[in-house]
Design an enzyme around this catalytic site. Structure first.
Site, mmCIF file in Angstrom:
data_model
loop_
_atom_site.group_PDB
_atom_site.id
_atom_site.type_symbol
_atom_site.label_atom_id
_atom_site.label_comp_id
_atom_site.label_asym_id
_atom_site.label_seq_id
_atom_site.Cartn_x
_atom_site.Cartn_y
_atom_site.Cartn_z
ATOM 1 N N PHE A 228 0.861 -1.180 0.000
ATOM 2 C CA PHE A 228 0.000 0.000 0.000
ATOM 3 C C PHE A 228 0.896 1.227 0.000
ATOM 4 O O PHE A 228 1.695 1.429 0.922
ATOM 5 C CB PHE A 228 -0.923 0.041 1.221
ATOM 6 C CG PHE A 228 -1.870 1.217 1.196
ATOM 7 C CD1 PHE A 228 -3.115 1.095 0.607
ATOM 8 C CD2 PHE A 228 -1.499 2.442 1.719
ATOM 9 C CE1 PHE A 228 -3.990 2.183 0.559
ATOM 10 C CE2 PHE A 228 -2.359 3.534 1.673
ATOM 11 C CZ PHE A 228 -3.608 3.404 1.088
ATOM 12 N N ASP A 334 9.412 3.075 1.621
ATOM 13 C CA ASP A 334 8.178 3.738 2.021
ATOM 14 C C ASP A 334 8.008 3.585 3.526
ATOM 15 O O ASP A 334 7.562 2.556 4.023
ATOM 16 C CB ASP A 334 6.991 3.123 1.277
ATOM 17 C CG ASP A 334 5.659 3.756 1.650
ATOM 18 O OD1 ASP A 334 5.607 4.498 2.650
ATOM 19 O OD2 ASP A 334 4.663 3.501 0.955
ATOM 20 N N LYS A 365 2.514 10.255 8.462
ATOM 21 C CA LYS A 365 1.845 9.735 9.660
ATOM 22 C C LYS A 365 2.440 10.291 10.963
ATOM 23 O O LYS A 365 2.155 11.411 11.330
ATOM 24 C CB LYS A 365 1.813 8.210 9.634
ATOM 25 C CG LYS A 365 0.834 7.676 8.574
ATOM 26 C CD LYS A 365 0.504 6.225 8.785
ATOM 27 C CE LYS A 365 -0.428 5.705 7.697
ATOM 28 N NZ LYS A 365 -1.814 6.195 7.861
ATOM 29 N N THR A 390 1.797 24.598 -5.060
ATOM 30 C CA THR A 390 1.665 25.853 -4.312
ATOM 31 C C THR A 390 2.312 25.768 -2.935
ATOM 32 O O THR A 390 3.161 26.571 -2.578
ATOM 33 C CB THR A 390 0.187 26.250 -4.168
ATOM 34 O OG1 THR A 390 -0.380 26.445 -5.458
ATOM 35 C CG2 THR A 390 0.047 27.542 -3.352
#
Length: 507
Positions: A228, A334, A365, A390
């Protein structure tokens, strides 16, 4: 004093005569069904209750139900776990509008590091720096604050993985992985083009506007089955954990390798597991060499979290690093869920003992901010506005991360979590021996509190947990995953173990 601390303090004071917190039976309100001893050591959160508090016959209670109904009129609530009153949540305990307080070992999907309403983080929130960052939020790529370099050096970069001194900040985990992919593609094409000083050809410029090669190159990111990595378009093509994430969304033609499916206990299946890991490495190398869309990078989680808490050995990751280096493919770790202390290391990939670290490490997280670290400035695009939006992150969240890290240092929470994790795992081994059908494939030994096990009645187990004062999450199809905060202590582990035994008996 914040409302959360006043409420928790009052709850604790009410319990002092008995010297223990009481769990109230959901079937018989205000009837004692169990007592928990106070911790022998000082709690990190002095205003925590001594144990879970249940005031309603069932969860959600009437006030929660009313709030859920109101919210459903204008917001998606079908994935709702519980309605929360954050003003009364404190430390390791999550409160609801009915006054129930549950020991929270899910922690907002592993994203709360040092407890609800942490007073030191409240001070950060009230600081002039935070006021400036919030009300004058800068577009960092164009108008960075004169303090931005200092904020990075004293927080995000101070706690970077060893060997990493560059960072791109982002908004969330999916965003962090997405821009890491962009960096990998731009780096690969830069090498193929002949270096950062070689400009784009007219053909590349023109074809990119038609979404065609060579301007839009045929490149991919290799991920693993069960992984994931997020829900944006690039990350979703690498996410392989559940179909519900991917159905109806167009995807890239990107390869996936088999993540080794280890058998437990590990010591009894060492040879079989080693073969599974080698088969995975062989598959990765074959895909790198033959996949019709060449991989620019391999992305891997130190522990596959959403996919079911799947582990691999340090030897597996060492071999993976060798294969990626051999074929000039970048390796992205990751660490969105595994990063910042929960595994007993600040960064989980430290368990790999690599001589040659990953090329990029993504985070979010528990950091409360997001981004990716990278080792070499060659991964910085050769022209401005290529890695850009931005906000490009959020100084307010960077300040919060710095405050979190200061708390981690002050209490030595990474080492603390390693020790408490060992204690908790030993207790779970006892439950697994007693109830083997409910605690299958117990895993995470030596990985702090990043622990999981499989249960054949997993969804019932998770639902029933609230009745015994605990909020727990799942992963994959059968796994119960534990994601307590770094302030989780041995007395919390005792409460959790006691509750889980009651859950099993109730099932």
């Amino acid at each position: 004093m914040p409302a959360a601390l006043r409420a928790a303090g009052a709850a604790k004071a009410a319990l002092r005569p008995a010297m223990a917190a009481r769990v109230v039976s959901p079937a018989r309100p205000f009837t004692t069904v169990g007592a928990y001893r106070l911790a022998a050591v000082k709690p990190f959160h002095k205003d925590e209750p001594a144990g879970p508090i249940l005031k309603t016959k069932s969860l959600p209670g009437p006030e929660s139900t009313r709030h859920i109904k109101e919210l459903t009129e204008s917001f998606e609530t079908r994935s709702l776990n519980m309605m929360v009153d954050y003003t009364k949540s404190v430390g390791n305990y999550i409160a609801d509008p009915d006054g129930n307080m549950l020991l929270d070992v899910y922690a907002q999907i592993a994203s709360i590091p040092v407890g609800y309403n942490n007073p030191e983080l409240a001070k950060v929130a009230k600081s002039p720096e935070m006021v400036d960052a919030i009300i004058n939020r800068p577009a960092l790529g164009n108008f960075p604050s004169h303090t931005w370099a200092s904020i990075l050096k004293t927080g995000i970069l101070k706690y970077a993985p060893k060997g990493f001194d560059n960072v791109y900040t982002a908004m969330a985990g999916s965003d962090a992985n997405e821009i890491a992919f962009k960096a990998a593609f731009m780096y690969r094409r830069q090498l193929e083009r002949g270096g950062p000083d070689v400009d784009f050809t007219p053909e590349e410029i023109e074809s990119a506007m038609r979404n065609e090669a060579p301007g839009s190159p045929n490149l991919s990111i290799l991920s693993f089955k069960g992984s994931f990595h997020g829900r944006l378009f690039g990350t979703l093509s690498c996410t392989r954990s559940k179909p519900i994430h991917k159905i109806d969304i167009p995807a890239f033609d990107w390869p996936q390798a088999t993540f080794p499916q280890l058998k437990y206990p590990l010591e009894q299946h060492a040879e079989e597991n080693a073969k599974a890991e080698q088969a995975s490495i062989d598959e990765v190398e074959q895909l790198i060499k033959t996949w019709r869309v060449p991989p620019a990078a391999v992305i891997v989680e130190p522990i596959q979290s959403e996919g079911g808490d799947n582990h691999a050995s340090p030897a597996f990751f060492q071999k993976l690093r060798e294969v990626t280096r051999k074929h000039d493919v970048l390796l992205i770790a990751d660490e969105v869920q595994t990063g910042i202390g929960a595994t007993g290391k600040f960064w989980a990939h430290e368990h790999w003992n690599l001589q040659d670290p990953p090329d990029m490490v993504t985070f979010s997280k528990k950091a409360q901010t997001a981004g990716y670290y990278y080792r070499t400035k060659a991964l910085r695009p050769n022209k401005p506005y290529r890695q850009f939006n931005t906000w490009m992150g959020d100084p307010a969240k960077a300040l919060l991360f710095r405050g979190i890290c200061n708390e981690i240092d002050r209490h030595d929470l990474v080492n603390h979590t390693a020790k408490v994790g060992n204690y908790l795992f030993t207790k779970l081994e006892g439950l697994a021996q007693k109830y083997p059908e409910h605690f299958k494939n117990l895993r995470g030994k030596g990985q702090g509190t990043f622990i999981a096990f499989d249960n054949p009645k997993r969804d019932e187990f998770l639902a029933k947990a609230k009745s015994f004062g605990v909020n727990i999450g799942g992963s994959g199809t059968t796994a119960v995953r534990l994601r307590p905060m770094l302030t989780f202590q041995q007395h919390h582990a005792d409460i959790l173990i006691d509750a889980m035994e009651k859950i099993v008996k109730a099932l």
